[in-house]
Design a protein around this motif. Structure first.
Motif, PDB file in Angstrom:
ATOM      1  N   TYR A 187       2.980   3.770  -7.293  1.00  0.00           N
ATOM      2  CA  TYR A 187       3.936   2.725  -7.107  1.00  0.00           C
ATOM      3  C   TYR A 187       3.573   1.786  -5.826  1.00  0.00           C
ATOM      4  CZ  TYR A 187       7.000   5.614 -10.518  1.00  0.00           C
ATOM      5  OH  TYR A 187       7.398   6.471 -11.586  1.00  0.00           O
ATOM      6  N   ASP A 188       3.908   0.876  -5.673  1.00  0.00           N
ATOM      7  CA  ASP A 188       3.873   0.135  -4.360  1.00  0.00           C
ATOM      8  C   ASP A 188       4.958   0.600  -3.503  1.00  0.00           C
ATOM      9  OD1 ASP A 188       6.149  -1.196  -5.103  1.00  0.00           O
ATOM     10  OD2 ASP A 188       4.970  -2.982  -5.647  1.00  0.00           O
ATOM     11  N   SER A 189       4.787   0.257  -2.288  1.00  0.00           N
ATOM     12  CA  SER A 189       5.910   0.596  -0.893  1.00  0.00           C
ATOM     13  C   SER A 189       7.004   0.396  -1.552  1.00  0.00           C
ATOM     14  CB  SER A 189       5.428   0.156   0.071  1.00  0.00           C
ATOM     15  OG  SER A 189       5.438  -1.521   0.068  1.00  0.00           O
ATOM     16  N   GLY A 224      -0.328  -0.143   0.075  1.00  0.00           N
ATOM     17  CA  GLY A 224       0.445   1.141   0.293  1.00  0.00           C
ATOM     18  C   GLY A 224       0.957   1.673  -0.887  1.00  0.00           C
ATOM     19  N   GLY A 225       2.022   2.500  -0.705  1.00  0.00           N
ATOM     20  CA  GLY A 225       2.650   3.283  -1.735  1.00  0.00           C
ATOM     21  C   GLY A 225       2.355   4.714  -1.780  1.00  0.00           C
ATOM     22  N   HIS A 226       2.576   5.064  -3.104  1.00  0.00           N
ATOM     23  CA  HIS A 226       2.122   6.588  -3.677  1.00  0.00           C
ATOM     24  C   HIS A 226       2.116   6.673  -5.111  1.00  0.00           C
ATOM     25  CE1 HIS A 226       6.596   6.985  -4.127  1.00  0.00           C
ATOM     26  NE2 HIS A 226       6.219   7.870  -4.989  1.00  0.00           N
ATOM     27  N   PHE A 227       1.592   7.802  -5.461  1.00  0.00           N
ATOM     28  CA  PHE A 227       1.373   8.170  -6.889  1.00  0.00           C
ATOM     29  C   PHE A 227       2.061   9.407  -7.137  1.00  0.00           C
ATOM     30  CE2 PHE A 227      -2.232   9.925  -4.529  1.00  0.00           C
ATOM     31  CZ  PHE A 227      -2.286  11.412  -5.124  1.00  0.00           C
ATOM     32  N   GLU A 228       2.589   9.404  -8.479  1.00  0.00           N
ATOM     33  CA  GLU A 228       3.146  10.843  -9.002  1.00  0.00           C
ATOM     34  C   GLU A 228       2.516  11.166 -10.116  1.00  0.00           C
ATOM     35  OE1 GLU A 228       7.350   9.983  -9.172  1.00  0.00           O
ATOM     36  OE2 GLU A 228       7.377   9.030  -7.350  1.00  0.00           O
ATOM     37  N   PRO A 312      13.572   2.839  -1.113  1.00  0.00           N
ATOM     38  CA  PRO A 312      13.942   2.472  -2.474  1.00  0.00           C
ATOM     39  C   PRO A 312      13.589   3.695  -3.389  1.00  0.00           C
ATOM     40  CG  PRO A 312      12.455   1.056  -1.855  1.00  0.00           C
ATOM     41  CD  PRO A 312      12.861   1.702  -0.612  1.00  0.00           C
ATOM     42  N   GLY A 313      14.074   3.643  -4.578  1.00  0.00           N
ATOM     43  CA  GLY A 313      13.818   4.740  -5.601  1.00  0.00           C
ATOM     44  C   GLY A 313      12.306   4.360  -5.801  1.00  0.00           C
ATOM     45  N   HIS A 314      11.276   5.761  -5.670  1.00  0.00           N
ATOM     46  CA  HIS A 314       9.924   5.813  -5.879  1.00  0.00           C
ATOM     47  C   HIS A 314       9.164   5.080  -4.869  1.00  0.00           C
ATOM     48  CE1 HIS A 314      10.261   8.051  -9.547  1.00  0.00           C
ATOM     49  NE2 HIS A 314      11.073   7.244  -9.787  1.00  0.00           N
ATOM     50  N   GLY A 315      10.123   4.597  -3.639  1.00  0.00           N
ATOM     51  CA  GLY A 315       9.350   3.897  -2.822  1.00  0.00           C
ATOM     52  C   GLY A 315       8.708   4.684  -1.733  1.00  0.00           C
ATOM     53  N   THR A 316       7.872   4.017  -0.786  1.00  0.00           N
ATOM     54  CA  THR A 316       7.124   4.844   0.433  1.00  0.00           C
ATOM     55  C   THR A 316       7.550   4.225   1.763  1.00  0.00           C
ATOM     56  OG1 THR A 316       5.382   5.148  -1.132  1.00  0.00           O
ATOM     57  CG2 THR A 316       5.007   5.459   1.152  1.00  0.00           C
ATOM     58  N   PHE A 317       7.952   4.922   2.587  1.00  0.00           N
ATOM     59  CA  PHE A 317       7.976   4.479   4.105  1.00  0.00           C
ATOM     60  C   PHE A 317       6.733   5.064   4.731  1.00  0.00           C
ATOM     61  CE2 PHE A 317       9.383   5.416   8.207  1.00  0.00           C
ATOM     62  CZ  PHE A 317       9.694   4.226   8.733  1.00  0.00           C
TER      63      PHE A 317
END
Length: 372
Positions: A187-189, A224-228, A312-317
């Motif tokens: 997911y992106d940020s 940026g972002g994260h993975f699940e 936001p849902g599945h977002g990254t801060f």
């Protein structure tokens, strides 16, 4: 010389009278990967092993109890098979004395060849439930960094960050006796899914891969972002972050409802900390940030009036402590930051889940700390 599993099974009654070290070998042969043969024992999982060609993996075991800990360490390859060959001793055994510490390099522990690269993962089984361990990945240029605590739990959901400007790789292990169906989503940020891949991780198998190679057209480190990661079998994993002069390891864990504590946060002209929250929920959440200096004084009244940020849902801060609390870039601060998570009004009855990270940068080195 290794002992065949069927021989151990036929002689189990005799083994029960022998020292715990032989019992550990029996446990390995019978495939008891998620537990141990002894009441009160435990298994620790080291999701990555690298040895040879200038690389090395160091294991550091600590025993805080009053009894010695007998430990059997087993090394496996990507396919789940035991690492073997001429001169290799696998499994290997060691003893950690009461209140003692034992450090071992994997190459020497197993007798691995130094002129070829060996990759895989390790598992330590002990009769002592209080045993802990740390995994260090070493190179000739980076002797002391890149450590991560070995976990004893397996999880069906894992999450990790994609820090801005840094490359990330993942290492996953499936210590179970059955193969695991795994799905990786990026997911992106802003929470937009940018890539997905599915694969099978064999029983007792291992997989190590850069994120940009794992998912075609995936989010880049510049975004940026994260993975699940989700799996039908419990997994253990870690992330390798590169992009500066060295690299660091960080554990992968599932989302939690917090609070998220970041115990070592700094700001100043020579050092800074970036704080990250990865929203693993399908809906938006609000993070409330508070901070205290090393003397316990609240930063800018944030104990009573926290800084709130919507994710936001599945977002990254991701932001530096100076940006979150409105500090000057060179303002001196050292202390603790806490983030509390609440769902948005329309999802008040749903559990809000996230994962927290702290990236500490000083000069050209980076270290990460799971803040859950």
């Amino acid at each position: 010389m290794s002992v065949p599993c069927h021989s151990i099974l036929h002689r189990l009654e005799d083994l029960l009278r022998r020292p715990a070290r032989m019992l550990a070998m029996a446990a390995v042969c019978m495939g008891l990967v998620a537990g141990s043969l002894w009441a009160g024992g435990r298994s620790l999982f080291f999701p990555h092993l690298i040895s040879g060609m200038g690389f090395e993996t160091r294991l550091v075991f600590d025993n805080p109890s009053n009894a010695a800990a007998e430990v059997t360490v087993t090394a496996r390859g990507d396919d789940g098979a035991l690492l073997g060959g001429g001169g290799i001793q696998n499994p290997a055994t060691l003893t950690v004395p009461p209140h003692g510490q034992v450090s071992a390099q994997a190459g020497k522990l197993f007798g691995l060849p130094s002129n070829s690269l060996v990759l895989g993962w390790m598992q330590a089984d002990s009769d002592n439930s209080q045993l802990t361990a740390v995994l260090y990945a070493l190179t000739a240029a980076q002797e002391s960094r890149g450590g991560v605590e070995a976990g004893a739990a397996l999880q069906n959901s894992l999450a990790g960050s994609i820090p801005l400007g840094l490359e990330s790789a993942i290492a996953l292990v499936n210590p179970n006796s059955q193969s695991a169906a795994v799905t990786l989503r990026l997911y992106d940020s802003t929470g937009q899914q940018r890539g997905q891949s599915s694969f099978t991780l064999p029983a007792q198998g291992h997989r190590a891969q850069f994120l940009n190679q794992a998912v075609a057209g995936s989010v880049s480190s510049a975004e940026g972002g994260h993975f699940e990661i989700t799996s039908d079998m419990g997994l253990a994993g870690l992330e390798v972050i590169t992009g500066l002069s060295g690299y660091t390891l960080a554990p992968l864990g599932g989302g939690s409802s917090g609070p998220f504590l970041f115990p070592r946060v700094v700001n100043g002209a020579a050092a800074s900390t970036t704080l990250l929250l990865e929203n693993t929920s399908d809906f938006a959440v609000t993070a409330s940030w508070r901070a205290w200096d090393s003397k316990g004084q609240a930063l800018k009244g944030s104990d009573l009036n926290p800084v709130t940020v919507a994710i936001p849902g599945h977002g990254t801060f991701a932001a530096t402590v100076s940006k979150i609390f409105g500090l000057a870039a060179a303002a001196a601060f050292q202390g603790t930051v806490q983030a509390d998570l609440t769902p948005t009004a329309g999802n008040a009855l749903e559990p809000a889940l996230a994962a927290g990270w702290s990236l500490f940068a000083e000069g050209s080195a980076v270290g990460s700390l799971a803040a859950q």
